[in-house]
Design a protein around this motif. Structure first.
Motif, short mmCIF file in Angstrom:
data_model
loop_
_atom_site.label_atom_id
_atom_site.label_comp_id
_atom_site.label_asym_id
_atom_site.label_seq_id
_atom_site.Cartn_x
_atom_site.Cartn_y
_atom_site.Cartn_z
N ARG A 85 44.18 2.66 -25.17
CA ARG A 85 43.78 3.92 -24.57
C ARG A 85 44.28 5.14 -25.34
N GLU A 88 43.70 8.81 -24.24
CA GLU A 88 44.56 9.39 -23.21
C GLU A 88 45.75 10.11 -23.85
N SER A 258 46.53 2.82 -15.50
CA SER A 258 45.99 1.48 -15.79
C SER A 258 46.35 0.51 -14.67
N TRP A 345 39.56 -0.28 -22.81
CA TRP A 345 40.85 0.35 -23.11
C TRP A 345 41.35 -0.01 -24.50
#
Length: 349
Positions: A85, A88, A258, A345
C-alpha cells in the motif's frame, strides 16, 4: 525522471549479520536524495549512504520542520519484491508536510526514487517470513536562517534498514492520566518528528515503573483511549473488535485500516468508535476483555499482556483463537505474496 546514480565502491553487506539485527541500527549501501529549491524539486540522486552537511542555522534544528514515513519492502520465494500500500504512505507524507507548511514531495520523485533505490538494494531484502527492508522516506527543512517562518529549501531522502520479525517481549502498558501525545487542532495526525520526541519523557517514566509503553488518552479529559505508544490500538471485548476513530490527534495508520478491512472480509464484528477507559476496565473486571493489541508498520501487530490505570492493574490471558495472531498471519501472507490480495494492496517493484 533522470536520477543521477553514484554507486558505492564496495558493498558492506557481507559484514552484516542478518540473523542478529537490531531494528533501525543497520543501513544499506545507498540513499536517495532530492532538493527543493526555487519552488521545485531538483537534482534527484542516489549516492552511497553517508553523513551529509547542514548549516547550524538549518531551520529543521530550530523550528522542527521534519516529517517522515515508515514502509517495508518484501521478497517472496521467487525473489520478486513488493511494497504494501505505498500510495497510502505517499498520501500521508504529503498530508503531514502540508500541516507543517512544507512542500509536498512530487509523485515521480517519491516513487521513481524509491523504485530505483530498491533495485539497487535488492540483495538487502532477504527472503523468509518476517524479513524485510524497512524504508524511511523523510523531508527536512535545510535552509539556513534563524527566523520563525517556513523554510524555502528542503531535502527529501529515503534510507533503508534491513529488518527481521519484530518482537520486543511481553508488553504491559500504563494508561495515560496526565501527559498527552497530542491535542485537538495540533499535529497528532501527522508523522511529524516532534510528535515522537514529545512522548519520550512520559514513556521513560512508565519504564521506571516496569511498563514498556503508554496507552494515550485524549488531552482534554483523559477519559478516551486513543493510541498505544507509536501504534494504533485495538480492543477485543468478547468477540467484538473495537478501535478508536481517526481525528486530528490520531495517526491514520496503514496497518490499522488494513485490519479494519480484513475484519470485515472475515465477518468479524468490528466497531470504529470512541472507547472509554472505564469501559475497558469494566470489561477486564468481568473477564470480557480478551485482547488488546497495537498495530503499525514495524511490528505489524504487538499484543499487550496487561495494563495499569490509577491504582488498578489487569492481566490478559492468552487466547486460543487470538485475533492478534489471526490478523498478523493474514497481513504477512498478503505482504509476502503467499495469499490472494483481493484489494490490490501488494505492489510489485
Amino acid at each position: 525522471m533522470d536520477i543521477d546514480i553514484q554507486l558505492i565502491e564496495q558493498s558492506k553487506i557481507d559484514s552484516v549479520d542478518f540473523n542478529n539485527l537490531n531494528f533501525g541500527r543497520t543501513f544499506s549501501d545507498h540513499m536517495f536524495t532530492c532538493d527543493f529549491k526555487n519552488g521545485e524539486w531538483t537534482n534527484p540522486r542516489i549516492t552511497p549512504y553517508a553523513p551529509f552537511t547542514l548549516e547550524p542555522s538549518a531551520r529543521v534544528f530550530h523550528y522542527g520542520q521534519a516529517v517522515f514515513e515508515g514502509m517495508k519492502a518484501y521478497k517472496d520465494d521467487n525473489d520478486d519484491i513488493f511494497l504494501f500500500r505505498p500510495d497510502e504512505n505517499f498520501d500521508r507524507i504529503n498530508k503531514s508536510a502540508e500541516r507543517l507548511a512544507m512542500p509536498p514531495v512530487a509523485e515521480d520523485v517519491f516513487f521513481e526514487g524509491l523504485k530505483k533505490l530498491l533495485h539497487l538494494e535488492k540483495k538487502w531484502i532477504k527472503k523468509g517470513l518476517g524479513n524485510s527492508l524497512y524504508l524511511r522516506p523523510f523531508i527536512i527543512a535545510t535552509e539556513g536562517a534563524i527566523a520563525a517562518s517556513p523554510a524555502e529549501e528542503y531535502k527529501f531522502m529515503i534510507i533503508c534498514s534491513p529488518a527481521q520479525s519484530y518482537y520486543g517481549g511481553d508488553v504491559r502498558v500504563i494508561i495515560a492520566e496526565k501527559y498527552s501525545r497530542s491535542a485537538d487542532g495540533g499535529v497528532g495526525y501527522a508523522k511529524a518528528a516532534g510528535n515522537y520526541a514529545a512522548q519520550f519523557y512520559p514513556t521513560s517514566l512508565a519504564h521506571k515503573e516496569g511498563y514498556q509503553q503508554i496507552i494515550w488518552t485524549d488531552a482534554s479529559t483523559h477519559e478516551y483511549l486513543e493510541e498505544a505508544g507509536t501504534m494504533n490500538i485495538f480492543f477485543r471485548i468478547g468477540d467484538k473488535l473495537i478501535t478508536a476513530p481517526n481525528n486530528d490527534r490520531i495517526l491514520d495508520g496503514v496497518t490499522r485500516k488494513s485490519i479494519i478491512q480484513l475484519a470485515k472480509d472475515n465477518n468479524i464484528d468490528i466497531e470504529v468508535r470512541r472507547v472509554t477507559v472505564s469501559e475497558i476496565k469494566d470489561a477486564a473486571r468481568v473477564g470480557e476483555l480478551k485482547e488488546i493489541f497495537g498495530s503499525g508498520t514495524a511490528a505489524v501487530i504487538n499484543p499487550i499482556k496487561g495494563f495499569k490505570h490509577d491504582k488498578d492493574s489487569f492481566e490478559l490471558a492468552d487466547q486460543e483463537n487470538s485475533y492478534a495472531r489471526f490478523f498478523k498471519e493474514k497481513l504477512l501472507n498478503i505482504q509476502y505474496n503467499k495469499s490472494e490480495d483481493k484489494h490490490g494492496w501488494r505492489v510489485k517493484i
